[in-house]
Design an enzyme around this catalytic site. Structure first.
Site, PDB file in Angstrom:
ATOM      1  N   GLN A 151      -6.888  -1.520   3.592  1.00 25.48           N
ATOM      2  CA  GLN A 151      -6.061  -1.225   4.757  1.00 25.48           C
ATOM      3  C   GLN A 151      -6.683  -0.079   5.551  1.00 25.48           C
ATOM      4  O   GLN A 151      -7.130   0.916   4.976  1.00 25.48           O
ATOM      5  CB  GLN A 151      -4.637  -0.841   4.352  1.00 25.48           C
ATOM      6  CG  GLN A 151      -3.725  -0.634   5.563  1.00 25.48           C
ATOM      7  CD  GLN A 151      -2.328  -0.194   5.193  1.00 25.48           C
ATOM      8  OE1 GLN A 151      -2.134   0.962   4.831  1.00 25.48           O
ATOM      9  NE2 GLN A 151      -1.359  -1.100   5.275  1.00 25.48           N
TER      10      GLN A 151
ATOM     11  N   PRO B 188       0.847  -1.196   0.000  1.00 25.60           N
ATOM     12  CA  PRO B 188       0.000   0.000   0.000  1.00 25.60           C
ATOM     13  C   PRO B 188       0.878   1.241   0.000  1.00 25.60           C
ATOM     14  O   PRO B 188       1.686   1.433   0.903  1.00 25.60           O
ATOM     15  CB  PRO B 188      -0.769  -0.128   1.325  1.00 25.60           C
ATOM     16  CG  PRO B 188       0.157  -0.901   2.218  1.00 25.60           C
ATOM     17  CD  PRO B 188       0.905  -1.849   1.319  1.00 25.60           C
ATOM     18  N   MET B 189       0.746   2.076  -1.015  1.00 22.74           N
ATOM     19  CA  MET B 189       1.559   3.289  -1.120  1.00 22.74           C
ATOM     20  C   MET B 189       0.635   4.489  -1.237  1.00 22.74           C
ATOM     21  O   MET B 189       0.011   4.718  -2.280  1.00 22.74           O
ATOM     22  CB  MET B 189       2.499   3.197  -2.322  1.00 22.74           C
ATOM     23  CG  MET B 189       3.509   2.066  -2.237  1.00 22.74           C
ATOM     24  SD  MET B 189       4.580   1.978  -3.707  1.00 22.74           S
ATOM     25  CE  MET B 189       5.488   3.519  -3.553  1.00 22.74           C
ATOM     26  N   GLU B 190       0.539   5.237  -0.154  1.00 25.74           N
ATOM     27  CA  GLU B 190      -0.362   6.378  -0.088  1.00 25.74           C
ATOM     28  C   GLU B 190      -0.024   7.407  -1.162  1.00 25.74           C
ATOM     29  O   GLU B 190       1.128   7.823  -1.316  1.00 25.74           O
ATOM     30  CB  GLU B 190      -0.271   7.022   1.302  1.00 25.74           C
ATOM     31  CG  GLU B 190      -1.156   8.231   1.497  1.00 25.74           C
ATOM     32  CD  GLU B 190      -2.640   7.907   1.465  1.00 25.74           C
ATOM     33  OE1 GLU B 190      -3.432   8.846   1.332  1.00 25.74           O
ATOM     34  OE2 GLU B 190      -2.994   6.714   1.570  1.00 25.74           O
TER      35      GLU B 190
ATOM     36  N   GLY C 208       6.992  -2.327  -3.157  1.00 23.45           N
ATOM     37  CA  GLY C 208       6.361  -1.019  -3.229  1.00 23.45           C
ATOM     38  C   GLY C 208       6.993  -0.155  -4.290  1.00 23.45           C
ATOM     39  O   GLY C 208       6.621  -0.193  -5.460  1.00 23.45           O
ATOM     40  N   ARG C 209       8.016   0.619  -3.902  1.00 20.75           N
ATOM     41  CA  ARG C 209       8.650   1.528  -4.857  1.00 20.75           C
ATOM     42  C   ARG C 209       9.244   0.777  -6.049  1.00 20.75           C
ATOM     43  O   ARG C 209       9.204   1.273  -7.177  1.00 20.75           O
ATOM     44  CB  ARG C 209       9.739   2.339  -4.147  1.00 20.75           C
ATOM     45  CG  ARG C 209       9.189   3.327  -3.123  1.00 20.75           C
ATOM     46  CD  ARG C 209      10.303   4.011  -2.359  1.00 20.75           C
ATOM     47  NE  ARG C 209      11.144   3.053  -1.658  1.00 20.75           N
ATOM     48  CZ  ARG C 209      12.429   3.228  -1.370  1.00 20.75           C
ATOM     49  NH1 ARG C 209      13.041   4.345  -1.742  1.00 20.75           N
ATOM     50  NH2 ARG C 209      13.104   2.306  -0.721  1.00 20.75           N
TER      51      ARG C 209
ATOM     52  N   CYS D  88       3.054   3.710   8.496  1.00 22.32           N
ATOM     53  CA  CYS D  88       3.124   4.975   7.769  1.00 22.32           C
ATOM     54  C   CYS D  88       4.019   5.971   8.511  1.00 22.32           C
ATOM     55  O   CYS D  88       3.782   6.275   9.686  1.00 22.32           O
ATOM     56  CB  CYS D  88       1.730   5.568   7.595  1.00 22.32           C
ATOM     57  SG  CYS D  88       1.735   7.146   6.704  1.00 22.32           S
TER      58      CYS D  88
ATOM     59  N   GLY E  98      10.984  -4.265   1.673  1.00 25.23           N
ATOM     60  CA  GLY E  98      12.047  -3.278   1.771  1.00 25.23           C
ATOM     61  C   GLY E  98      13.221  -3.545   0.855  1.00 25.23           C
ATOM     62  O   GLY E  98      13.813  -4.619   0.899  1.00 25.23           O
TER      63      GLY E  98
END
EC number: 1.3.1.-
Length: 315
Positions: free
Chosen positions: A68, A7-9, A223-224, A98, A200
């Site tokens: 989430q 989950p990436m806000e 994620g990234r 977060c 990570g």
């Protein structure tokens, strides 16, 4: 082996989830967080953030999506967890990772890593509210200012009844600076009898293999890296070749067409520039093209630059 999209806000919204799940064999996608304060949120809040709920909780390509929640009040988190399940979410996840200052100032996200008992109470309330056949999961970092409570927090999640735990292998203070401290995840996986998901510094297939070798985890969260290399999950799971710059530029133009016909079209210039900030890591061509388009502010100008770049590749 499972690969889960993190989950990436402000980055991985429903359109990005749709685009990425259409070209990758993801096992699960997790939404941006639903902010829970002191009340049961209306259905429209969940549907706005996760329109996949109108499709049985699946993306158009059939990948399951999990909502989430981010909050600090156990009973409210429990009520909203149950609402997410009733609306069709494939389980529900609690955000304890977060690092955003605004979120932490209001006692949400990573700030709770200082209080394992609170984490336990939140997860326990969610678990008691949600039927046993639906997963209740959590995502944590290794700590807030340091990593001294990493095991206490992991145990708090497990002892509260969570189905599985995702760990971003950095503290809040570490932010996103390398390295990721995978060895801490190893300790947690050896201690907890529930599945642990490693997260990570996974930018390519080799990173994924090393992470799994170090941690012993058979599930990873990206994620990234998933934004920097659009078909990263496919390269990890199937050994597919990484997308070329031409492939990625074509995907960006497809995204552009979809974005401009959607409700967030006004934000397109900012969002496409944000994507370039991730692509620069993987593609030198992205850095060159970004230098050309960053001066433009209108959608029309940016789209023209992208289309001209695609034409040059085809010549």
């Amino acid at each position: 082996m499972r690969v889960i999209l993190a989950p990436m806000e402000g980055v991985v919204d429903d359109l990005m989830r749709d685009i990425l799940s259409s070209i990758n064999p993801y096992d699960l996608l997790v939404t941006e967080f639903v902010r829970v304060v002191d009340q049961l949120l209306p259905e429209k809040v969940f549907l706005k953030l996760c329109p996949e709920l109108l499709n049985g909780g699946f993306t158009p390509s059939g990948t399951p999506v999990r909502v989430q929640l981010l909050g600090q009040e156990p009973n409210c988190m429990a009520e909203n967890a149950m609402r997410a399940i009733e609306l069709g979410s494939h389980g529900v996840d609690a955000n304890f990772g977060c690092p955003a200052k605004m979120v932490n100032r209001s006692n949400g996200g990573a700030v709770l890593l200082q209080y394992p008992n609170t984490i336990h109470d939140i997860v326990r309330a969610m678990r008691q509210a949600v039927p046993a056949d639906h997963p209740v999961t959590a995502k944590i970092r290794l700590g807030y200012e340091d990593k001294s409570l990493f095991m206490e927090n992991a145990l708090a999640v497990y002892e509260a009844g969570a189905t599985e735990l995702a760990i971003h292998a950095r503290s809040k203070v570490d932010g996103y600076k390398p390295p990721a401290y995978w060895e801490y995840i190893t300790e947690v996986r050896e201690r907890l009898p529930i599945p642990v998901i490693a997260n990570g510094e996974i930018w390519n297939r080799e990173d994924a293999k090393r992470c799994m070798a170090v941690t012993g985890c058979d599930s990873i969260m990206i994620g990234r890296g998933a934004i920097s290399l659009p078909n990263l999950a496919d390269t990890i799971k199937t050994g597919a070749a990484p997308y070329s710059w031409a492939d990625t530029l074509g995907l960006m133009l497809s995204y552009t067409q979809r974005e401009l016909s959607g409700r967030k079209s006004d934000y397109y210039p900012a969002r496409i520039k944000q994507w370039f900030s991730y692509l620069n890591r993987q593609y030198p061509e992205a850095d060159t093209l970004f230098r050309e388009l960053r001066i433009y502010k209108t959608t029309e100008e940016i789209v023209r630059v992208l289309e001209e770049a695609q034409q040059r590749i085809g010549e």
